[in-house]
Design an enzyme around this catalytic site. Structure first.
Site, PDB file in Angstrom:
ATOM      1  N   HIS A  71      -8.091  -5.191  -0.451  1.00 37.28           N
ATOM      2  CA  HIS A  71      -6.797  -4.546  -0.234  1.00 37.28           C
ATOM      3  C   HIS A  71      -6.060  -5.143   0.959  1.00 37.28           C
ATOM      4  O   HIS A  71      -4.823  -5.234   0.963  1.00 37.28           O
ATOM      5  CB  HIS A  71      -7.017  -3.044  -0.027  1.00 37.28           C
ATOM      6  CG  HIS A  71      -5.743  -2.256   0.044  1.00 37.28           C
ATOM      7  ND1 HIS A  71      -4.832  -2.229  -0.986  1.00 37.28           N
ATOM      8  CD2 HIS A  71      -5.229  -1.462   1.034  1.00 37.28           C
ATOM      9  CE1 HIS A  71      -3.802  -1.454  -0.644  1.00 37.28           C
ATOM     10  NE2 HIS A  71      -4.021  -0.979   0.573  1.00 37.28           N
ATOM     11  N   ASP A  72      -6.779  -5.567   1.970  1.00 29.22           N
ATOM     12  CA  ASP A  72      -6.155  -6.133   3.165  1.00 29.22           C
ATOM     13  C   ASP A  72      -5.429  -7.446   2.908  1.00 29.22           C
ATOM     14  O   ASP A  72      -4.720  -7.938   3.799  1.00 29.22           O
ATOM     15  CB  ASP A  72      -7.207  -6.352   4.259  1.00 29.22           C
ATOM     16  CG  ASP A  72      -7.416  -5.121   5.129  1.00 29.22           C
ATOM     17  OD1 ASP A  72      -6.678  -4.133   4.940  1.00 29.22           O
ATOM     18  OD2 ASP A  72      -8.314  -5.149   5.989  1.00 29.22           O
TER      19      ASP A  72
ATOM     20  N   SER B 209       0.840  -1.193   0.000  1.00 33.00           N
ATOM     21  CA  SER B 209       0.000   0.000   0.000  1.00 33.00           C
ATOM     22  C   SER B 209       0.885   1.256   0.000  1.00 33.00           C
ATOM     23  O   SER B 209       1.767   1.394  -0.855  1.00 33.00           O
ATOM     24  CB  SER B 209      -0.956  -0.048   1.196  1.00 33.00           C
ATOM     25  OG  SER B 209      -1.955   0.932   1.100  1.00 33.00           O
TER      26      SER B 209
ATOM     27  N   ASP C  82      -8.827  -6.439  -4.908  1.00 33.29           N
ATOM     28  CA  ASP C  82      -8.440  -5.139  -4.353  1.00 33.29           C
ATOM     29  C   ASP C  82      -8.979  -4.044  -5.263  1.00 33.29           C
ATOM     30  O   ASP C  82      -8.470  -3.820  -6.358  1.00 33.29           O
ATOM     31  CB  ASP C  82      -6.911  -5.067  -4.267  1.00 33.29           C
ATOM     32  CG  ASP C  82      -6.410  -3.766  -3.633  1.00 33.29           C
ATOM     33  OD1 ASP C  82      -7.237  -2.883  -3.325  1.00 33.29           O
ATOM     34  OD2 ASP C  82      -5.188  -3.639  -3.453  1.00 33.29           O
TER      35      ASP C  82
ATOM     36  N   ARG D 263     -12.125   6.164   9.850  1.00 30.52           N
ATOM     37  CA  ARG D 263     -11.702   4.763   9.825  1.00 30.52           C
ATOM     38  C   ARG D 263     -12.774   3.875   9.215  1.00 30.52           C
ATOM     39  O   ARG D 263     -12.460   2.925   8.474  1.00 30.52           O
ATOM     40  CB  ARG D 263     -11.379   4.282  11.238  1.00 30.52           C
ATOM     41  CG  ARG D 263     -10.801   2.877  11.293  1.00 30.52           C
ATOM     42  CD  ARG D 263      -9.533   2.777  10.490  1.00 30.52           C
ATOM     43  NE  ARG D 263      -8.861   1.498  10.701  1.00 30.52           N
ATOM     44  CZ  ARG D 263      -7.744   1.139  10.094  1.00 30.52           C
ATOM     45  NH1 ARG D 263      -7.166   1.961   9.230  1.00 30.52           N
ATOM     46  NH2 ARG D 263      -7.184  -0.027  10.344  1.00 30.52           N
TER      47      ARG D 263
END
EC number: 2.3.1.46
Length: 385
Positions: A354-355, A156, A321, A226
């Site tokens: 994405h994680d 990232s 992602d 968040r």
């Protein structure tokens, strides 16, 4: 002695490096002095050739692997990939992981004291860029006796730093690993970051960034920021399989309290984050993301921007992602190819969005580990106990 998994680096402790040499920043300001908090895993060889730098993402920090206490149950954020026999094998590599300037986990940032005023830097802390981080990391390498990294690695925002390293200090990096990253943010990504920033800045407890002096914390803004960010880190399939439309109770309550499990999850993530991360740091980090665009000074031609790079690259993306989609990783890989660079590219099939770059996906580990093993062989790094 505490018992840890056999592939763990075990107990680790943060260290602090203080620098009195002023650091000129891209924004035109200068930091007169600063601290960088970091951790190391493994042993630096006599030649100083086996060092690997780990660059963290938006909300990351120096604690990438191992444990800070014998009774700690959660290891560092990238423990799945750092340790004996893992992709970044500490039997071969000496690993350095730091908290970037502007962070809120010990390195100099908005929560630190401004030496000119004796108060917290707060919103007066200067804007920092990926390039600024790389310059400060190079100074840390000098301090540690590392002339050239065996690899600089990041996912990232960390992947952007790995790319910048190859462009700014090509002679000081033997390999670059760029994971789930992009050579520049899309308008959509900048938009997500702006929504997050406005959530924080519009919180009545923000006080234009001077919340510490008012004895407040903009928790509501941080929580919303968040929650928005976390939605973008997960794929639709991952959210669907994990939560679906499951209710917390059997019946609808026809109100605005938490009803769906996914609502409960997001609120929990927001609450946890808002109690551990600094709001001014969040603003700084998202701006560093927005500003990153090495091709901008080359007429937007990425192949020209990557021309200074000398090292082989591993570029990794993940099928689900959508924050930094595979198309952006392919854009980087294609630019490197056009510039005549050595590049390996793989798109990993993963449902985790994405994680996924944080997780131990088997094919991901296989490709990552193979690249690092090749790097170790080419550098003549022997395995040690």
């Amino acid at each position: 002695m505490p018992e840890f998994p056999c592939d763990s680096v075990g107990l680790v402790a943060p260290q602090t490096a203080h620098f009195d040499d002023p650091l000129a920043l891209a924004c035109g300001k200068t930091l007169p002095a600063y601290d960088l908090v970091y951790e190391t895993y493994g042993t630096l060889n006599a030649e100083g050739t086996n060092a690997v730098l780990i660059c963290h993402a938006l909300s990351g920090h120096h604690h990438a692997a191992g444990y800070h206490a014998a009774d700690e149950h959660k290891p560092g954020w990238w423990d799945a990939h750092i340790g004996p026999g893992k992709s970044i094998d500490t039997n071969r590599f000496f690993v350095v992981s730091l908290n970037n300037l502007g962070g809120c986990h010990g390195s100099t940032g908005p929560v630190s004291e401004n030496p000119d005023t004796g108060r917290q830097w707060g919103p007066d802390f200067p804007m920092v860029t990926v390039g600024d981080w790389v310059h400060s990391q190079a100074r840390l390498a000098d301090r540690l006796g590392i002339e050239r990294f065996a690899a600089v690695i990041g996912g990232s925002l960390g992947g952007m730093q790995a790319l910048q390293w190859a462009l700014t200090y090509p002679e000081r990096i033997a390999n670059a690993v760029v994971i789930a990253a992009t050579p520049k943010l899309s308008a959509q990504n900048i938009a997500f970051n702006e929504v997050a920033r406005q959530a924080i800045r519009s919180d009545p407890d923000f006080h234009n960034g001077w919340y510490d002096e008012h004895g407040t914390v903009p928790r509501r803004g941080l929580k919303l920021a968040r929650m928005v960010g976390h939605i973008t880190y997960l794929s639709e399939d991952a959210m669907g399989s994990k939560f679906g439309r499951d209710l917390r109770s059997e019946d609808l309550n026809f109100g605005y309290d938490v009803e769906f499990q996914v609502e409960s999850y997001l609120r929990h993530q927001g609450d946890t984050f808002s109690s551990s991360f600094d709001a001014n740091t969040y603003l700084l980090m998202t701006k560093a993301l927005d500003y990153f665009d090495p091709a901008a000074v080359h007429g937007g031609v990425l192949a020209r921007a990557v021309a200074p790079a000398e090292c082989p690259f591993l570029v990794v993306s993940f099928t689900s992602d959508w924050r930094f989609p595979p198309s952006r990783s392919r854009e980087l890989a294609n630019a490197l190819i056009r510039a005549g660079k050595s590049v390996s590219y793989v798109n990993i099939d993963s449902p985790h969005g994405h994680d996924a770059f944080l997780l131990p996906e088997p094919r991901y580990q296989s490709v990552f580990g193979a690249f690092m093993s090749r790097a170790a062989r080419e550098l003549g790094l022997e395995e040690h106990a």
